[in-house]
Write a protein that holds these residues in place. Structure first.
Motif, PDB file in Angstrom:
ATOM      1  N   ASN A  11       0.804  -1.217   0.000  1.00  0.00           N
ATOM      2  CA  ASN A  11       0.000   0.000   0.000  1.00  0.00           C
ATOM      3  C   ASN A  11       0.840   1.271   0.000  1.00  0.00           C
ATOM      4  OD1 ASN A  11       1.001  -0.263   2.555  1.00  0.00           O
ATOM      5  ND2 ASN A  11      -0.906   0.279   3.593  1.00  0.00           N
ATOM      6  N   GLY A  12       2.132   1.176  -0.088  1.00  0.00           N
ATOM      7  CA  GLY A  12       2.969   2.372  -0.150  1.00  0.00           C
ATOM      8  C   GLY A  12       4.305   2.169   0.520  1.00  0.00           C
ATOM      9  N   ILE A  13       5.212   3.084   0.244  1.00  0.00           N
ATOM     10  CA  ILE A  13       6.547   3.035   0.808  1.00  0.00           C
ATOM     11  C   ILE A  13       6.682   4.222   1.742  1.00  0.00           C
ATOM     12  CG2 ILE A  13       9.014   3.083   0.292  1.00  0.00           C
ATOM     13  CD1 ILE A  13       8.204   2.125  -2.579  1.00  0.00           C
ATOM     14  N   THR A  14       6.860   3.962   3.023  1.00  0.00           N
ATOM     15  CA  THR A  14       7.035   5.035   3.974  1.00  0.00           C
ATOM     16  C   THR A  14       8.493   5.056   4.403  1.00  0.00           C
ATOM     17  OG1 THR A  14       4.782   4.741   4.779  1.00  0.00           O
ATOM     18  CG2 THR A  14       6.265   6.002   6.182  1.00  0.00           C
ATOM     19  N   VAL A  15       9.220   6.065   3.962  1.00  0.00           N
ATOM     20  CA  VAL A  15      10.624   6.189   4.321  1.00  0.00           C
ATOM     21  C   VAL A  15      10.782   7.226   5.420  1.00  0.00           C
ATOM     22  CG1 VAL A  15      12.931   6.808   3.499  1.00  0.00           C
ATOM     23  CG2 VAL A  15      11.412   5.451   2.055  1.00  0.00           C
ATOM     24  N   VAL A  16      10.169   8.382   5.258  1.00  0.00           N
ATOM     25  CA  VAL A  16      10.308   9.465   6.225  1.00  0.00           C
ATOM     26  C   VAL A  16       9.108   9.531   7.154  1.00  0.00           C
ATOM     27  CG1 VAL A  16      10.573  11.968   6.498  1.00  0.00           C
ATOM     28  CG2 VAL A  16      11.757  10.786   4.657  1.00  0.00           C
ATOM     29  N   SER A  17       7.899   9.643   6.597  1.00  0.00           N
ATOM     30  CA  SER A  17       6.681   9.763   7.399  1.00  0.00           C
ATOM     31  C   SER A  17       5.466   9.520   6.508  1.00  0.00           C
ATOM     32  CB  SER A  17       6.603  11.169   8.003  1.00  0.00           C
ATOM     33  OG  SER A  17       5.325  11.417   8.534  1.00  0.00           O
ATOM     34  N   PRO A  18       4.409   8.898   7.035  1.00  0.00           N
ATOM     35  CA  PRO A  18       3.183   8.716   6.245  1.00  0.00           C
ATOM     36  C   PRO A  18       2.575  10.053   5.833  1.00  0.00           C
ATOM     37  CG  PRO A  18       3.061   7.483   8.310  1.00  0.00           C
ATOM     38  CD  PRO A  18       4.317   8.274   8.349  1.00  0.00           C
ATOM     39  N   HIS A  19       2.926  11.113   6.555  1.00  0.00           N
ATOM     40  CA  HIS A  19       2.443  12.464   6.253  1.00  0.00           C
ATOM     41  C   HIS A  19       2.794  12.873   4.820  1.00  0.00           C
ATOM     42  CE1 HIS A  19       1.661  16.741   6.843  1.00  0.00           C
ATOM     43  NE2 HIS A  19       2.890  16.988   6.395  1.00  0.00           N
ATOM     44  N   PHE A  20       3.875  12.311   4.260  1.00  0.00           N
ATOM     45  CA  PHE A  20       4.331  12.702   2.938  1.00  0.00           C
ATOM     46  C   PHE A  20       3.878  11.745   1.830  1.00  0.00           C
ATOM     47  CE2 PHE A  20       7.446  14.528   5.899  1.00  0.00           C
ATOM     48  CZ  PHE A  20       7.229  15.867   5.602  1.00  0.00           C
ATOM     49  N   LEU A  21       3.067  10.735   2.160  1.00  0.00           N
ATOM     50  CA  LEU A  21       2.533   9.823   1.150  1.00  0.00           C
ATOM     51  C   LEU A  21       1.345  10.466   0.455  1.00  0.00           C
ATOM     52  CD1 LEU A  21       2.552   6.368   2.975  1.00  0.00           C
ATOM     53  CD2 LEU A  21       4.163   7.204   1.278  1.00  0.00           C
ATOM     54  N   ALA A  22       1.186  10.184  -0.837  1.00  0.00           N
ATOM     55  CA  ALA A  22       0.036  10.679  -1.586  1.00  0.00           C
ATOM     56  C   ALA A  22      -0.568   9.517  -2.372  1.00  0.00           C
ATOM     57  CB  ALA A  22       0.466  11.788  -2.549  1.00  0.00           C
ATOM     58  N   PRO A  23      -1.917   9.432  -2.450  1.00  0.00           N
ATOM     59  CA  PRO A  23      -2.563   8.338  -3.180  1.00  0.00           C
ATOM     60  C   PRO A  23      -2.588   8.574  -4.692  1.00  0.00           C
ATOM     61  CG  PRO A  23      -4.202   9.741  -2.180  1.00  0.00           C
ATOM     62  CD  PRO A  23      -2.866  10.271  -1.747  1.00  0.00           C
ATOM     63  N   TYR A  24      -1.864   9.568  -5.169  1.00  0.00           N
ATOM     64  CA  TYR A  24      -1.831   9.929  -6.582  1.00  0.00           C
ATOM     65  C   TYR A  24      -0.418  10.423  -6.916  1.00  0.00           C
ATOM     66  CZ  TYR A  24      -2.561  14.250  -4.065  1.00  0.00           C
ATOM     67  OH  TYR A  24      -2.448  15.266  -3.154  1.00  0.00           O
ATOM     68  N   PRO A  25      -0.049  10.408  -8.193  1.00  0.00           N
ATOM     69  CA  PRO A  25       1.277  10.938  -8.565  1.00  0.00           C
ATOM     70  C   PRO A  25       1.376  12.423  -8.217  1.00  0.00           C
ATOM     71  CG  PRO A  25       0.341   9.673 -10.361  1.00  0.00           C
ATOM     72  CD  PRO A  25      -0.742   9.839  -9.337  1.00  0.00           C
ATOM     73  N   VAL A  26       2.540  12.852  -7.785  1.00  0.00           N
ATOM     74  CA  VAL A  26       2.769  14.248  -7.410  1.00  0.00           C
ATOM     75  C   VAL A  26       3.907  14.789  -8.263  1.00  0.00           C
ATOM     76  CG1 VAL A  26       3.459  15.807  -5.545  1.00  0.00           C
ATOM     77  CG2 VAL A  26       2.024  13.828  -5.043  1.00  0.00           C
ATOM     78  N   ASP A  27       3.669  15.929  -8.912  1.00  0.00           N
ATOM     79  CA  ASP A  27       4.713  16.577  -9.697  1.00  0.00           C
ATOM     80  C   ASP A  27       5.278  17.730  -8.890  1.00  0.00           C
ATOM     81  OD1 ASP A  27       4.407  14.938 -11.935  1.00  0.00           O
ATOM     82  OD2 ASP A  27       2.796  16.177 -12.740  1.00  0.00           O
ATOM     83  N   LEU A  28       6.591  17.728  -8.730  1.00  0.00           N
ATOM     84  CA  LEU A  28       7.294  18.781  -8.004  1.00  0.00           C
ATOM     85  C   LEU A  28       8.405  19.318  -8.894  1.00  0.00           C
ATOM     86  CD1 LEU A  28       7.648  16.924  -4.588  1.00  0.00           C
ATOM     87  CD2 LEU A  28       6.003  18.717  -5.144  1.00  0.00           C
ATOM     88  N   THR A  29       8.871  20.509  -8.602  1.00  0.00           N
ATOM     89  CA  THR A  29       9.957  21.107  -9.369  1.00  0.00           C
ATOM     90  C   THR A  29      11.041  21.578  -8.422  1.00  0.00           C
ATOM     91  OG1 THR A  29       8.412  21.848 -11.074  1.00  0.00           O
ATOM     92  CG2 THR A  29      10.552  22.924 -11.026  1.00  0.00           C
ATOM     93  N   ILE A  30      12.289  21.217  -8.732  1.00  0.00           N
ATOM     94  CA  ILE A  30      13.435  21.705  -7.976  1.00  0.00           C
ATOM     95  C   ILE A  30      13.886  23.002  -8.645  1.00  0.00           C
ATOM     96  CG2 ILE A  30      15.823  21.266  -7.303  1.00  0.00           C
ATOM     97  CD1 ILE A  30      15.190  18.260  -7.601  1.00  0.00           C
TER      98      ILE A  30
END
Length: 181
Positions: A11-30
């Motif tokens: 159901n997901g990969i939690t590395v840092v915190s479940p707070h940062f999981l999203a049930p959809y793709p997220v696009d971010l820009t550096i």
């Protein structure tokens, strides 16, 4: 605390915190300003340009230490080079810590000699490091990479450079994360 396996949960990969999981793709820009003295500092924005994260680094640092902050400026994790390392290892800790009890993961070059970048990532509880939990493959020259789950076949995120026609003084890269990551 339940024992964790080295494989991502279905159901997901939690590395840092479940707070940062999203049930959809997220696009971010550096976004990194090229014409400044802020060597290790940059922002990560959403598609609307809202700052989601910031990275703060120091100009002079033996370990090239940096801190990932949320939009409010709270430390999420810190990362630094290991001083003595054959494989150019980085260590990542919870918050602004560098204490071994707060270790989240380590990343090291897959091999000593590389034409293209390849990193093995081991979660903090993966002490034996027989099998990596994630693999990063890419190119510094192209400013792109793909992050895979430990099996090396499942893509969980990609970073690709983009051209900004409005801000020539900024270097920008798109991050596409796959849902539940």
């Amino acid at each position: 605390m339940a024992a964790q396996s080295g494989y991502p949960p279905a159901n997901g990969i939690t590395v840092v915190s479940p707070h940062f999981l999203a049930p959809y793709p997220v696009d971010l820009t550096i976004v990194k300003k090229l014409l400044t003295l802020s060597d290790g500092n940059f922002a990560i924005t959403d598609v609307n340009g809202n700052v989601m994260f910031k990275v703060k680094g120091k100009h002079i640092s033996l370990r090239d230490r940096r801190v990932l902050l949320d939009a409010a400026g709270n430390p999420i994790l810190s990362f630094q080079k290991k001083l003595i390392s054959v494989h150019n290892r980085w260590v990542v800790f919870r918050g602004d810590s560098s204490d071994s009890k707060d270790l989240i993961f380590t990343a090291k070059q897959s091999s000593l000699i590389q034409l293209k970048t390849s990193l093995d990532v081991f979660l903090g509880y993966n002490d034996k490091e027989n099998v990596c939990d994630f693999k990063v493959k890419g190119s510094w020259f192209d400013r792109s990479c793909t992050i895979y789950a430990g099996d090396g076949a499942t893509i969980i995120a990609q970073v690709n450079p983009i051209l900004s026609s409005t801000r020539l003084a900024n270097m920008r890269s798109d991050i596409e994360t796959i849902r539940h990551v």
